[in-house]
Write a protein that holds these residues in place. Structure first.
Motif, mmCIF file in Angstrom:
data_model
loop_
_atom_site.group_PDB
_atom_site.id
_atom_site.type_symbol
_atom_site.label_atom_id
_atom_site.label_comp_id
_atom_site.label_asym_id
_atom_site.label_seq_id
_atom_site.Cartn_x
_atom_site.Cartn_y
_atom_site.Cartn_z
ATOM 1 N N GLY A 134 0.787 -1.223 0.000
ATOM 2 C CA GLY A 134 0.000 0.000 0.000
ATOM 3 C C GLY A 134 0.823 1.279 0.000
ATOM 4 O O GLY A 134 0.317 2.343 0.331
ATOM 5 N N LEU A 135 2.099 1.186 -0.405
ATOM 6 C CA LEU A 135 2.965 2.365 -0.413
ATOM 7 C C LEU A 135 3.129 2.986 -1.788
ATOM 8 O O LEU A 135 3.510 4.148 -1.900
ATOM 9 N N VAL A 136 2.867 2.206 -2.846
ATOM 10 C CA VAL A 136 3.080 2.657 -4.224
ATOM 11 C C VAL A 136 1.864 2.294 -5.067
ATOM 12 O O VAL A 136 1.241 1.255 -4.858
ATOM 13 N N VAL A 137 1.547 3.176 -6.015
ATOM 14 C CA VAL A 137 0.471 2.920 -6.966
ATOM 15 C C VAL A 137 1.068 2.895 -8.365
ATOM 16 O O VAL A 137 1.873 3.758 -8.729
ATOM 17 N N ARG A 138 0.659 1.897 -9.141
ATOM 18 C CA ARG A 138 1.074 1.772 -10.543
ATOM 19 C C ARG A 138 -0.008 2.419 -11.404
ATOM 20 O O ARG A 138 -1.178 2.113 -11.264
ATOM 21 N N GLU A 139 0.429 3.308 -12.304
ATOM 22 C CA GLU A 139 -0.522 3.979 -13.189
ATOM 23 C C GLU A 139 -0.071 3.808 -14.635
ATOM 24 O O GLU A 139 1.100 4.003 -14.953
ATOM 25 N N VAL A 140 -1.015 3.464 -15.495
ATOM 26 C CA VAL A 140 -0.716 3.295 -16.918
ATOM 27 C C VAL A 140 -1.087 4.588 -17.631
ATOM 28 O O VAL A 140 -2.230 5.052 -17.555
ATOM 29 N N ASP A 141 -0.114 5.186 -18.294
ATOM 30 C CA ASP A 141 -0.329 6.393 -19.084
ATOM 31 C C ASP A 141 -0.676 5.956 -20.498
ATOM 32 O O ASP A 141 0.153 5.345 -21.176
ATOM 33 N N GLU A 142 -1.895 6.257 -20.908
ATOM 34 C CA GLU A 142 -2.323 5.851 -22.247
ATOM 35 C C GLU A 142 -1.432 6.501 -23.292
ATOM 36 O O GLU A 142 -1.048 7.646 -23.166
#
Length: 119
Positions: A72-80
């Motif tokens: 719960g320390l990092v979030v993965r985000e996909v940049d379209e």
């Protein structure tokens, strides 16, 4: 005069608390602290993060990011895209580590990074 005897037996060591055991179980792994420190300023793309941490392999970076995400320390985000890019950012809990990391950095400068030669 101070008592300098060494004690043995179950009362000799009070043990390490669950909290400190948990935090070093996660953040004590090689590369993890550097990853968190690198993400402290802003979200970072995977390739930039890898370049910013010399010596870490893609596989190790991916594994550590997965562990940090599960904690719960990092979030993965996909940049379209195009191009499709993945970036990582700290959660509120991850960002809350900043004061502790700053204090560790100050401690290291004082106690670990001593030099015998003047600047």
């Amino acid at each position: 005069m101070a008592d300098t005897r060494t004690y043995h037996g179950p009362e000799a060591c009070s043990g390490v608390g669950e909290g400190i055991t948990s935090v070093f179980g996660l953040l004590g792994k090689r590369w993890t602290g550097m990853i968190v420190a690198a993400l402290m300023q802003r979200p970072v793309h995977f390739a930039d993060l890898r370049r910013g941490i010399p010596g870490i392999s893609e596989r190790m970076l991916s594994d550590r990011l997965t562990e940090l995400s599960a904690a719960g320390l990092v979030v993965r985000e996909v940049d379209e895209g195009p191009p499709l890019r993945v970036s990582y950012r700290l959660t509120e809990a991850g960002a809350a580590l900043d004061p502790a990391l700053q204090e560790l950095a100050r401690w290291a400068e004082k106690h670990l990074l001593k030099t015998d030669t003047p600047c």
